[in-house]
Design an enzyme around this catalytic site. Structure first.
Site, short mmCIF file in Angstrom:
data_model
loop_
_atom_site.label_atom_id
_atom_site.label_comp_id
_atom_site.label_asym_id
_atom_site.label_seq_id
_atom_site.Cartn_x
_atom_site.Cartn_y
_atom_site.Cartn_z
CG HIS A 120 -2.05 -1.02 1.08
ND1 HIS A 120 -2.75 -1.51 2.16
CD2 HIS A 120 -2.56 -1.66 0.00
CE1 HIS A 120 -3.65 -2.40 1.75
NE2 HIS A 120 -3.54 -2.52 0.45
CB CYS A 151 4.28 22.47 -10.08
SG CYS A 151 3.10 21.31 -9.36
CB SER A 190 -8.89 -7.68 9.57
OG SER A 190 -8.76 -6.68 8.57
#
Ligand code: OAD
Length: 251
Positions: A120, A151, A190
């Site tokens: 992730h 930017c 989980s």
């Protein structure tokens, strides 16, 4: 000692290319709260409101204020715990090859594991949402929230928000090492978020033994875990490593 613990020691002592899939639970003992269950982050804040890419694009200041700043405070204080060190020891013993982690805290690398797939992404780096310019999180000037790139675009962590794709290389390599491993250790997850949760299925379908370490049963426990070890990773992993070391030292 339970039968599962004994069997896990036997299986790991023989293993040459074990892979670990880790989740938030392995870092709980480092002071980082999990996402689900009691004390979980998603009990306090709604991930669809504060951890979805659309939320960041619409209102980056709120996502920084509610989620990113707090993550930084928690992660800045965290150190590897006995479970992270146990996985580094298993690599040193020539048993564990790769860690696939859903965590963004960098604690496996700090503990000493050398092949870590950050499924992730990582909180250690940030990039500009507009132009992709990259910077280490420690170097980001937080005097203005949200911090901006030269930017004019907004900086964000190199972590996956909900609604974004897993980086191709991380997904591809995870599938490869899961298919090729002899043992998969599933620790502190989980196993509810896809596609990470499919890695133990890939491993098992290709003949690996699945060892699960978690104080609570998960959706995997009844379905595919061969050897569930119920308990905290920071207790179980050092015990496993200690017993394996004794076994290897005894001819
Ligand atoms: P979860 O919060 O869903 O699950 C944490 C798991 O750790 C639970 O099964 C707990 O029982 C277990 N646990 C708690 N304490 C533990 C301990 N001391 N030792 C071992 N296990 C323990 O976390 P993940 O499964 O990692 O994604 O969640 C997956 C993804 O959902 C995260 O990567 C994150 C989240 O939304 C993104 O942000 C994209």
């Amino acid at each position: 000692m339970s039968d599962s613990f004994e069997n896990a020691v036997n299986v790991l002592t023989q293993a040459k290319k074990a892979v670990a899939l880790t989740g938030a639970g392995i870092s709980v003992e480092s002071g980082i709260p999990p996402f689900r269950g009691k004390g979980g982050l998603w009990e306090k804040i709604d991930p669809m409101k504060y951890a979805h890419i659309d939320a960041f694009l619409e209102d980056p200041k709120t996502v920084w204020d509610v989620l990113i700043k707090n993550m930084k405070t928690v992660l800045d204080k965290a150190h590897p715990n006995a479970a992270h060190t146990g996985l580094a020891d298993l690599e040193q013993l020539g048993i564990l090859q790769t860690v696939i982690t859903q965590n963004v805290d960098g604690l496996h690398q700090r503990a000493g594991n050398r092949d870590v797939i950050e499924f992730h992404g990582s909180f250690a780096r940030m990039h500009c949402q507009s132009c992709d310019w990259a910077i280490e999180t420690a170097q980001v000037d937080l005097s203005e929230i949200p911090p901006r790139c030269g930017c004019g675009g907004f900086l964000r962590p190199d972590c996956i928000f909900f609604g974004e794709l897993i980086p191709h290389e991380a997904l591809f390599r995870s599938q490869q090492v899961s298919a090729a491993c002899d043992v998969m250790l599933v620790i502190g997850t989980s196993a509810t978020v896809q596609p990470a949760a499919s890695m133990p299925f890939i491993a098992r379908d290709n003949g690996a033994v699945v060892i699960e370490i978690n104080p609570e049963p998960t959706s995997l426990t009844q379905r595919i875990s061969h050897l569930p070890l119920m308990g905290a990773a920071g207790t179980i992993l050092p015990r496993l490593v200690g017993t394996i070391r004794q076994r290897l030292a005894t001819p």
